[in-house]
Design an enzyme around this catalytic site. Structure first.
Site, PDB file in Angstrom:
ATOM      1  N   LYS A   8       0.656  -1.248   0.045  1.00  0.00           N
ATOM      2  CA  LYS A   8       0.074  -0.174   0.079  1.00  0.00           C
ATOM      3  C   LYS A   8       0.831   1.238   0.014  1.00  0.00           C
ATOM      4  CE  LYS A   8      -4.478  -1.537   1.405  1.00  0.00           C
ATOM      5  NZ  LYS A   8      -4.100  -2.933   1.702  1.00  0.00           N
ATOM      6  N   GLU A  40      -9.718   7.173   3.681  1.00  0.00           N
ATOM      7  CA  GLU A  40     -10.594   6.247   4.375  1.00  0.00           C
ATOM      8  C   GLU A  40      -9.711   5.183   4.779  1.00  0.00           C
ATOM      9  OE1 GLU A  40      -9.620   6.025   1.143  1.00  0.00           O
ATOM     10  OE2 GLU A  40      -9.451   4.098   0.757  1.00  0.00           O
ATOM     11  N   SER A  90       1.840  -9.756  -1.069  1.00  0.00           N
ATOM     12  CA  SER A  90       1.502  -8.271  -0.895  1.00  0.00           C
ATOM     13  C   SER A  90       1.871  -7.754   0.351  1.00  0.00           C
ATOM     14  CB  SER A  90      -0.020  -7.983  -1.182  1.00  0.00           C
ATOM     15  OG  SER A  90      -0.674  -8.898  -0.191  1.00  0.00           O
TER      16      SER A  90
HETATM   17  C1  LIG Z   1      -5.172  -3.991   1.839  1.00  0.00           C
HETATM   18  C2  LIG Z   1      -4.191  -5.269   1.516  1.00  0.00           C
HETATM   19  C3  LIG Z   1      -4.803  -6.237   0.537  1.00  0.00           C
HETATM   20  C4  LIG Z   1      -5.972  -5.934  -0.476  1.00  0.00           C
HETATM   21  O1  LIG Z   1      -5.972  -4.787  -1.191  1.00  0.00           O
HETATM   22  P1  LIG Z   1      -5.722  -4.755  -2.650  1.00  0.00           P
HETATM   23  O2  LIG Z   1      -6.172  -3.203  -3.156  1.00  0.00           O
HETATM   24  O3  LIG Z   1      -6.697  -5.818  -3.331  1.00  0.00           O
HETATM   25  O4  LIG Z   1      -4.372  -5.036  -2.964  1.00  0.00           O
HETATM   26  C5  LIG Z   1      -3.902  -7.232   0.261  1.00  0.00           C
HETATM   27  N1  LIG Z   1      -2.806  -7.466   0.984  1.00  0.00           N
HETATM   28  C6  LIG Z   1      -2.581  -6.570   2.019  1.00  0.00           C
HETATM   29  C7  LIG Z   1      -1.162  -6.935   2.620  1.00  0.00           C
HETATM   30  C8  LIG Z   1      -3.071  -5.458   2.173  1.00  0.00           C
HETATM   31  O5  LIG Z   1      -2.751  -4.683   3.251  1.00  0.00           O
END
Ligand SMILES: *Cc1c(COP(=O)(O)O)cnc(C)c1O
Length: 412
Positions: free
Chosen positions: A90, A112, A377
């Protein structure tokens, strides 16, 4: 960045800018500023420098040799986005948008947040670049996501408790939009995923596409069969997929939250489930809606995937078949966290472990000379209050109880 971005108001029938009249001016202004910034080498150089120094890019790609051997099929590679500063992807979007806000002469940032991950990334970049920051967060989410509220406040952000509606993410978005409608002259709304009214889906994708562009370099010489990413709103997946979208290969697989299984409210499966086309919060896409067309509550063990909508570009790519969708159950996700922790020494975030779970199933069906790339992610440190009470419940709850007792005893 040698890549020329393509901008879209609509992705097939999805996307658009379905907003109240008052929000047209700030969205027009933002779109113009974004396009001009992305064509300005000075902006791109600064973005690259901050990505390197502050985020820690490029993030590594791990050849998960033990996991690949155990599964006995395709070679698994893990893009370690969780090693980015603040622990997840993010921050890529937050950095891009804060540099844009500064270029636009804005003086204040609003955002948000649902589970708090995007709030943390926004609060961090506001601290770094010296902006006052207000994060709207539902009262229910504040109560259950205390560690992230703590971090946002530590970075100096003001977390505003939203008490309307279901007191969760969608209400926080409404509140942020309301603020922005009255404050856009000096305020940037730093939206957190590849959704919302145009130009946000394009903008968030471009700032996340750094992930996919690094993967292009890091997979040279490999025969990549599939790329797998979890899908909440869709920002990590669309950024990871971006350089590959216009090609026919590799397979691009988005993984949704299968939660506790089938049934409305038990999961957050949009593309492979019961979602219907709708217009919510400024854009057209697939949403989980009840019979009255109201946004449905969802469930996932991961706080970041339990969103009722999906970014419009992914909705479109799902419709055309370029992106395939799968889902993973909460139980499979916990198993995937354990599998990669024990065999690779890497703790996936619960969200990312959805992609891991699908890779565990897919790898054995593919030959050993093929590669599968998972986008991790985020890292799992943030999940300790959720995962520890599932994986080792009694010692963990005992620990929490003793912490409270020790604290109370100290107060007396
Ligand atoms: C917020 C988040 C997601 C999901 O959000 P996307 O916008 O679909 O990427 C996925 N993995 C992590 C670690 C997150 O913090």
């Amino acid at each position: 960045m040698p890549v020329k971005p393509v901008y879209n108001d609509f992705f097939g029938p999805f996307g658009g800018r379905y907003v109240a009249e008052v929000l047209r001016a700030p969205l027009d202004e933002l779109e113009a500023a974004f396009k001009s910034a992305m064509a300005d080498p000075a902006f791109l150089d600064e973005l690259a420098l901050v990505q390197k120094e502050y985020i820690g890019r490029p993030t590594p790609m791990l050849h998960a040799r033990n996991a690949s051997k155990i599964l006995g099929g395709a070679q698994i590679y893990v893009k370690l986005e969780g090693l980015a500063n603040t622990g997840a992807h993010k921050i890529n979007n937050a950095v891009g948008q804060i540099l844009l806000a500064r270029r636009m002469g804005k003086k204040r940032i609003i955002a948000e947040t649902g589970a708090g991950q995007h709030g943390v990334a926004t609060a961090a970049v506001c601290a770094k670049f010296g902006f006052p920051c207000t994060v709207y967060m539902g009262e229910v989410d504040i109560a259950r996501q205390r560690p992230n509220v703590y971090l946002m406040e530590l970075y100096g952000a003001q977390v505003v408790s939203v008490k309307s509606g279901s007191r969760t993410l969608k209400d926080a978005v409404n509140e942020a939009l309301r603020d922005w409608a009255g404050s856009f002259a000096d305020t940037h709304y730093l939206l957190g995923s590849a959704l919302g009214p145009s130009p946000f889906p394009d903008m968030v994708r471009e700032f996340q596409a750094v992930i996919g562009r690094e993967v292009v370099e890091q997979t040279r010489g490999l025969d990549v069969a599939a790329m797998i990413a979890c899908v909440g709103g869709g920002s990590n997946s669309i950024g990871f997929f971006e350089p590959f979208i216009d090609a026919k290969t590799p397979r691009l697989i988005g993984v949704e939250a299968g939660g506790r299984g089938p049934g409305l409210g038990e999961n957050a499966v949009r593309m492979g489930g019961d979602a219907r086309p709708g217009v919510v919060q400024g854009y057209k896409s697939y949403f989980l809606l009840d019979d009255d067309g109201q946004v449905q509550d969802t469930h996932s063990v991961s706080a970041g995937l339990d969103y009722a909508g999906i970014g419009p570009q992914l909705a479109y790519l799902g419709q055309t078949g370029r992106v395939e969708f799968a889902s993973a159950l909460d139980t499979e996700v916990i198993d995937a966290v354990k599998f990669f922790a024990r065999n690779e020494g890497v703790v996936f975030a619960l969200e990312s472990a959805h992609a891991g779970a699908v890779a565990i199933k897919l790898a054995p069906t593919l030959p050993k000379d093929k590669a599968l790339v998972i986008n991790m992610s985020g890292r799992g440190d943030k999940d300790i209050f959720i995962s520890a009470k599932i994986i080792t419940p009694e010692p963990w709850i005992g620990f929490l109880r003793r912490e409270v007792e020790t604290y109370d005893a100290g107060k007396k």
